[in-house]
Enzyme design. Sequence first.
Site, short mmCIF file in Angstrom:
data_model
loop_
_atom_site.label_atom_id
_atom_site.label_comp_id
_atom_site.label_asym_id
_atom_site.label_seq_id
_atom_site.Cartn_x
_atom_site.Cartn_y
_atom_site.Cartn_z
N CYS A 173 -32.46 17.93 12.78
CA CYS A 173 -32.30 16.56 13.30
C CYS A 173 -33.32 16.23 14.39
CB CYS A 173 -30.89 16.36 13.85
SG CYS A 173 -29.60 16.84 12.70
N HIS A 222 -28.55 7.44 11.75
CA HIS A 222 -29.18 8.75 11.95
C HIS A 222 -29.93 9.22 10.70
CE1 HIS A 222 -29.98 12.69 13.36
NE2 HIS A 222 -28.83 13.27 13.10
#
Length: 389
Positions: free
Chosen positions: A85, A336
């Site tokens: 991420c 995201h």
Amino acid sequence: MNHAQIVGWAHTKFGKSETPSLEGLIAEVVPTALDHAGVGAQDVDGIFVGVFNNGFTPQAFEGALVGMAMDGLRNVPAARLENACATGSAALYAAMDFIAAGRGKIALVVGAEKMTAVPTARAGEIMLGGCYRAEEDQVDAGFAGIFGKIAETYFQENGDHSRELAMIAAKNHSNGLLNPYAHMRKDLDAEFCNTVTEKNPLVAGPLRRTDCSLISDGAAAMIVAAPDVAQILKRAIGFRARNQVNDVLALSRRDVTEFAGARGAWKASLAEAGLTLDDLDMVETHDCFTIAELLEYEAMGLAKRGQGGRVIREGISARDGKLPINPSGGLKSKGHPLGATGVSQHVMAAMQLGGEAGDMQLPGVELAGVFNMGGAAVANYVSILERLK
């Protein structure tokens, strides 16, 4: 270190995009970022692309997609980076290292992800690649299950903080209403977020749907330039500091509620910048799950361990609080798309510093922090940004 400076940017709306491919998402931001910086394709010396992929799309070799998106960039050296991420921040830091090493004067950074083309269950399976699969592969509910276990441990050690998590979610959704790029611009109050219902079911451990960030498509891009070049361009957002600190991948080998790597990255960057948290005007932090934002309050030093809940209860992290955190809505509201997130966070902070944040704009932003992490606080990046011109 005389860090490279941000001179321009671009950002798509996050969400379920009608753009069918990763290549298309990249094509949406690259020309806009160049125009915003006031530079041409011929000025770019290197291209750094952050895409997690790992099965989200069949097309790999993502660094080469920028040259497909804009013909003038076809001969510019390009590379793709991946760091779970924190993939976007990895691409940004590599671009800055490229400039610091004297290899070029201007670099293009692109972060992108196309996540919604696969079924939700498959997306969860893909994202588990960001954990230590040898031990954590069978966790229910994918990556939410990892953070569900972290939340369970925190609650066992410090009491039930479900309401504080709901307050974090509500804060970020309220902030996201002001962000035209956000995936979910919906005002969800703390009472809704704290109540388990058909619309807000439990997902993993004590985490409800409103505690979890969204599966999103999107892209963001930045132009970074050497200081002497930035000096002659329209804007320059500088780095007072930037640091990466890693922690061990396997949760079994560390205290999962400490976020020690995040703490180390914040300590290193504040020391490099010669600042304390009191000097910052805002922070964009990595709230992939609400428990992550709560633990990050503690890791950055806003509260002692086990006391992060008081930060949200006392309004410290609110838009009008002592240290506004995630005025963009964060990952929780903004979305995201894994490879895009780190670039997006830096763009959101740069917008605030440059007075270009529109309805999101906070008053008097002179110093901003950005925290982006890969995995469960494994790869931890902290940048301290300031406006130079």
